[in-house]
Design a protein around this motif. Structure first.
Motif, short mmCIF file in Angstrom:
data_model
loop_
_atom_site.label_atom_id
_atom_site.label_comp_id
_atom_site.label_asym_id
_atom_site.label_seq_id
_atom_site.Cartn_x
_atom_site.Cartn_y
_atom_site.Cartn_z
N ASP A 151 79.47 -71.41 39.23
CA ASP A 151 79.69 -72.85 39.17
C ASP A 151 79.35 -73.41 37.79
OD1 ASP A 151 80.11 -75.51 39.90
OD2 ASP A 151 78.06 -75.75 40.62
N ARG A 152 78.23 -73.00 37.26
CA ARG A 152 77.81 -73.54 35.95
C ARG A 152 78.73 -73.07 34.83
NH1 ARG A 152 71.30 -72.43 36.74
NH2 ARG A 152 70.99 -73.97 38.43
N MET A 153 79.10 -71.79 34.86
CA MET A 153 79.99 -71.28 33.81
C MET A 153 81.38 -71.91 33.91
SD MET A 153 78.23 -69.35 31.92
CE MET A 153 79.60 -68.70 30.97
N ALA A 154 81.87 -72.08 35.13
CA ALA A 154 83.19 -72.68 35.31
C ALA A 154 83.21 -74.11 34.81
CB ALA A 154 83.59 -72.64 36.79
N MET A 155 82.16 -74.88 35.06
CA MET A 155 82.12 -76.26 34.61
C MET A 155 81.93 -76.35 33.10
SD MET A 155 82.83 -78.17 37.11
CE MET A 155 83.96 -76.83 37.60
N ILE A 156 81.23 -75.38 32.51
CA ILE A 156 81.10 -75.36 31.04
C ILE A 156 82.47 -75.10 30.41
CG2 ILE A 156 80.17 -74.04 29.10
CD1 ILE A 156 77.62 -73.66 30.72
N VAL A 157 83.20 -74.14 30.96
CA VAL A 157 84.54 -73.86 30.45
C VAL A 157 85.45 -75.06 30.67
CG1 VAL A 157 86.58 -72.40 30.73
CG2 VAL A 157 84.29 -71.38 30.79
N ALA A 158 85.31 -75.71 31.83
CA ALA A 158 86.14 -76.89 32.11
C ALA A 158 85.84 -78.02 31.13
CB ALA A 158 85.90 -77.35 33.55
N LEU A 159 84.57 -78.22 30.84
CA LEU A 159 84.19 -79.25 29.88
C LEU A 159 84.73 -78.93 28.49
CD1 LEU A 159 82.63 -81.85 29.33
CD2 LEU A 159 80.59 -80.46 28.92
N SER A 160 84.71 -77.65 28.14
CA SER A 160 85.27 -77.24 26.84
C SER A 160 86.77 -77.49 26.80
CB SER A 160 84.98 -75.76 26.59
OG SER A 160 83.59 -75.50 26.62
#
Length: 337
Positions: A151-160
């Motif tokens: 979840d955290r990695m996916a949202m970081i990529v999404a924010l990027s």
């Protein structure tokens, strides 16, 4: 339902009329408000070192001395019934829907738009499929695994993905996968699907992925937020209490109820892209409506700008009408309302 569709169609026609009026006014009123005369406006369409006779002929051909209301009425009339254009002793009939002739190339606007539309349609639809499937899938998994590393990695990529501009990711993808590692062709290599389907696909892979990365990130965040809210509803707990499989609870109940805001945003995004993905087309050298609009604005080609604007407006209105009708299929609560 029929009455609703009729009301929406009438509203759509009024909206398109307003858009064309505003765009027409910007190109005809603003130059005159800025102090330009009709001779100066006509000289811009003649070319270098224009003669007075050429300026007069251009003014007559474009009707620049007519009142703006008359010019706009002629433009609408041409769309509905067509128009005859005089070029010296020759009269050329433009059949309805006539969007006029380009001031620069003297080609029919509608013909040029239809020639450029397949490239934009290929780019928009291909990218839309990728970002819709990818964004929703990532969003659902992130919601089901809330707080985990995924979840955290996916949202970081999404924010990027949301933060990085399309021209940056596009240039990076070209540098990596076209020039450093020549897996895909570089910019400007677009080929029509009717000429060579394989080359068409290869030329669009990077634009699809680059454009989808931007939108998929936003859709992942929207899906995650909607799923987290929906999973706490009473009917979800009821479905689980009935012993329904978790897959059925997630896909048929939770995800289905979360799709309404996603469909709304999707209708707007796809409609805008069908009018031309300006930055993506410019970065990858795709000869679509977006590049045509930029070139026409720079050259002051009013008929071409109006044509692209009307296509963009029409696509947005039509797709949002379809989205409104799909609400009742996706969410039964809309039908009850």
């Amino acid at each position: 339902m029929l009455a609703y569709i009729v009301r929406r169609l009438i509203g759509a026609l009024l909206m398109l009329l307003l858009v064309s009026l505003v765009t027409f006014g910007i190109f005809f009123w603003l130059p005159k408000l800025a102090g330009q005369t009709t001779d100066q406006i006509a000289a811009g369409y003649v070319g270098k070192a224009p003669t007075q006779q050429a300026i007069e002929d251009t003014k007559e051909r474009l009707g620049l001395d007519d009142p703006v209301v008359v010019q706009y009425a002629d433009y609408l009339k041409a769309i509905l019934v067509g128009k005859d254009f005089k070029a010296g002793p020759v009269t050329d009939h433009c059949p309805a829907p006539c969007l006029g002739y380009s001031y620069r190339s003297s080609q029919p606007v509608l013909e040029t738009l239809l020639d450029r539309a397949p490239a934009t349609l290929s780019l928009a639809v291909g990218a839309a499929v990728i970002w819709l499937v990818g964004g929703i899938t990532v969003g659902v998994i992130s919601a089901l695994r809330r707080g985990t590393l995924w979840d955290r990695m996916a949202m970081i990529v999404a924010l990027s993905g949301v933060s990085l501009p399309i021209y940056f990711t596009g240039l990076v993808s070209l540098a990596l996968f076209s020039y450093s590692i020549p897996i895909f062709p570089g910019g400007g290599s677009y080929t029509s699907i009717t000429e060579n389907p394989v080359m068409w696909f290869q030329a669009l892979v990077l634009p699809w992925v680059t454009l989808a990365f931007l939108y998929a990130a936003m859709y992942a965040r929207l899906t995650r937020a909607g799923m987290l809210e929906t999973m706490n509803e009473d009917y979800i707990r009821t479905a689980r209490a009935k012993g329904l499989p978790e897959k059925t609870v997630v896909t048929k109940h939770a995800l289905r109820a979360s799709l309404t805001p996603i469909m709304t945003v999707f209708g707007l995004d796809l409609g805008l892209l069908l009018g031309g993905a300006v930055l993506t087309e410019s970065t990858f050298g795709i000869p679509g409506l977006g590049r045509l609009a930029i070139d026409s604005i720079r050259s002051g080609d009013l008929p071409m700008v109006l044509g692209v604007t009307l296509i963009t407006s029409t696509s947005i209105v039509v797709i949002n009408l379809i989205v409104d009708l799909l609400y009742a299929i996706v969410d039964p609560r809309v039908r009850l309302g």
